[in-house]
Design a protein around this motif. Structure first.
Motif, PDB file in Angstrom:
ATOM      1  N   UNK A 120       0.807  -1.217   0.000  1.00  0.00           N
ATOM      2  CA  UNK A 120       0.000   0.000   0.000  1.00  0.00           C
ATOM      3  C   UNK A 120       0.844   1.274   0.000  1.00  0.00           C
ATOM      4  N   UNK A 121       2.159   1.133   0.096  1.00  0.00           N
ATOM      5  CA  UNK A 121       3.033   2.299   0.203  1.00  0.00           C
ATOM      6  C   UNK A 121       3.762   2.588  -1.098  1.00  0.00           C
ATOM      7  N   UNK A 122       3.837   3.855  -1.430  1.00  0.00           N
ATOM      8  CA  UNK A 122       4.623   4.321  -2.572  1.00  0.00           C
ATOM      9  C   UNK A 122       6.050   4.538  -2.105  1.00  0.00           C
ATOM     10  N   UNK A 123       7.014   3.920  -2.793  1.00  0.00           N
ATOM     11  CA  UNK A 123       8.426   4.029  -2.411  1.00  0.00           C
ATOM     12  C   UNK A 123       9.137   4.936  -3.410  1.00  0.00           C
ATOM     13  N   UNK A 124       9.755   5.996  -2.903  1.00  0.00           N
ATOM     14  CA  UNK A 124      10.473   6.957  -3.738  1.00  0.00           C
ATOM     15  C   UNK A 124      11.963   6.856  -3.424  1.00  0.00           C
ATOM     16  N   UNK A 125      12.789   6.315  -4.327  1.00  0.00           N
ATOM     17  CA  UNK A 125      14.238   6.254  -4.076  1.00  0.00           C
ATOM     18  C   UNK A 125      14.775   7.651  -3.787  1.00  0.00           C
TER      19      UNK A 125
END
Length: 309
Positions: free
Chosen positions: A156-161
Motif C-alpha cells: 500500500x506504500x509508494x516508495x520513492x528512491x
C-alpha cells in the motif's frame, strides 16, 4: 447528511488512543460529548465500530474498514483549508514524519533546519524507530511521510528512491582483523569466520547488511544483536566484534581513531534510503515542499560524490 467531519475526527482520535477519555483530551472535548458523538456516528452508520476489551476500545472489522477512509476524508478537508487559506494556512500546517534510526539521527536534523528556514511557522512531529516500524506507522496513517534505510514490503506504500548510502566494515583498532587488514585486504573466508554484531530483525540496517554481505560470505556469524546502530558502533569500538554500518554513522569514530575501516576483497557496499507514503495520499503543499527539499539534498549529495571521485 448525518456524517460530519467532527464525528469522524473524534472516531479517529478514539481509534488512535484506545479510549473515549484519551480521545476527548486529544480533541479538546468532554468525555461525555465524545461518547455521545461516537454513539451518533455508530447509529448513523448502523454498525458498532469498537469492541471493548477491559478498559480499552479496540477497532472491530467495521472500524478497521472505516479508519483509512475517515483519515483520507479528514486529510482532504485539511488540503482544502490549506489551499484556500493562503500563506497563513501554509505557515500553520503540521505534519508527521517517521524516520528510521540512522536517517533520524544523522540525516534528518539538517533537513529539518533547512525546512524551518523555508517555512518557519510550520510544525512537524517526528517518530524514530526501525524501518519496519516506520513502514507500519505510515501504512496505518499515523505519519504522513516515512524515511527508511531498507527495503519496504508493504504494497500500500509508494516508495520513492532518495539517497545512496555507503556501508563500511569496521572493527576496533586492536582487533585481530584490523591488524590483518593493514597487511592485506581481508578475504571472504576471514570475514565469514568473524564474530559479527548486527541490528535486530526488522531493522533496515540489518536487512541491507545481509543483502550486501550474503552474496559474498553466504553466512554471517552473529551471536549478538543490538537494538540500535549507536550501540553497535560502541560495542565494536570496545572490541566485541566487527560490523557493517553506514559511513555517516561511523565516520566520526573512524576520524577519532576509535574505529578502523577494514579493507577487504569485497566490492563497495551500498544501500538506498527511500521516502514512503500511502499510495492514495494527497500531498499538501507543505509536504510537497518538504519532498522537494529532500530531492534537492539528494542532488547536492550526488554532485559532491562525483566531484570527490
Amino acid at each position: 447528511m448525518r456524517l460530519t467531519l467532527r464525528k469522524l475526527q473524534l472516531f479517529c482520535a478514539i481509534a488512535r488512543t484506545g479510549s473515549t477519555m484519551a480521545g476527548a483530551e486529544a480533541a479538546s472535548l468532554s468525555q461525555s460529548a465524545t461518547s455521545a458523538a461516537l454513539g451518533e456516528l455508530e447509529t448513523a452508520l448502523g454498525a458498532r465500530l469498537f469492541d471493548r476489551i477491559g478498559k480499552r476500545l479496540v477497532l472491530n472489522d467495521a472500524g478497521r474498514s472505516l479508519l483509512p477512509e475517515a483519515l483520507a476524508l479528514l486529510e482532504q478537508a485539511q488540503v482544502i483549508e490549506d489551499r484556500f487559506g493562503g500563506g497563513a494556512a501554509m505557515a500553520r500546517v503540521r505534519f508527521r514524519l517517521a524516520a528510521s534510526t540512522t536517517i533520524g539521527n544523522y540525516v534528518l536534523p539538517s533537513l529539518l533546519a533547512a525546512f524551518r528556514e523555508q517555512m518557519p511557522q510550520a510544525s512537524l512531529d517526528v517518530w524514530i524507530g526501525n524501518t519496519l516500524g516506520v513502514a507500519q506507522i505510515v501504512a496505518g496513517f499515523e505519519a504522513d511521510l516515512g524515511m527508511i534505510e531498507g527495503p519496504c514490503h508493504i504494497p500500500d506504500l509508494q516508495v520513492l528512491p532518495w539517497l545512496d548510502d555507503e556501508l563500511v566494515l569496521v572493527a576496533a583498532p586492536g582487533h585481530a582483523l584490523a591488524v590483518a587488514a593493514e597487511q592485506a585486504p581481508l578475504s571472504a573466508l576471514q570475514l565469514r569466520a568473524a564474530p559479527w554484531l548486527l541490528r535486530e530483525a526488522g531493522s533496515g540496517t540489518r536487512e541491507a547488511v545481509e543483502q550486501a554481505l550474503l552474496p559474498y560470505l553466504h553466512h554471517v556469524q552473529s551471536d549478538t544483536t543490538l537494538g540500535s546502530s549507536e550501540a553497535i558502533k560502541n560495542a565494536v569500538a570496545a572490541g566485541l566484534g566487527i560490523s557493517c554500518l553506514s559511513r555517516v554513522l561511523v565516520q566520526d569514530m573512524i576520524d577519532a581513531g576509535r574505529l578502523r575501516e577494514l579493507k577487504s576483497e569485497l566490492p563497495v557496499l551500498k544501500r538506498s534510503f527511500s521516502l514512503i507514503h500511502r499510495r492514495e495520499k494527497r500531498l499538501s503543499d507543505a509536504l510537497t515542499g518538504f519532498l522537494e527539499l529532500c530531492r534537492s539534498t539528494a542532488a547536492i549529495s550526488s554532485e559532491s560524490r562525483l566531484r570527490a571521485s
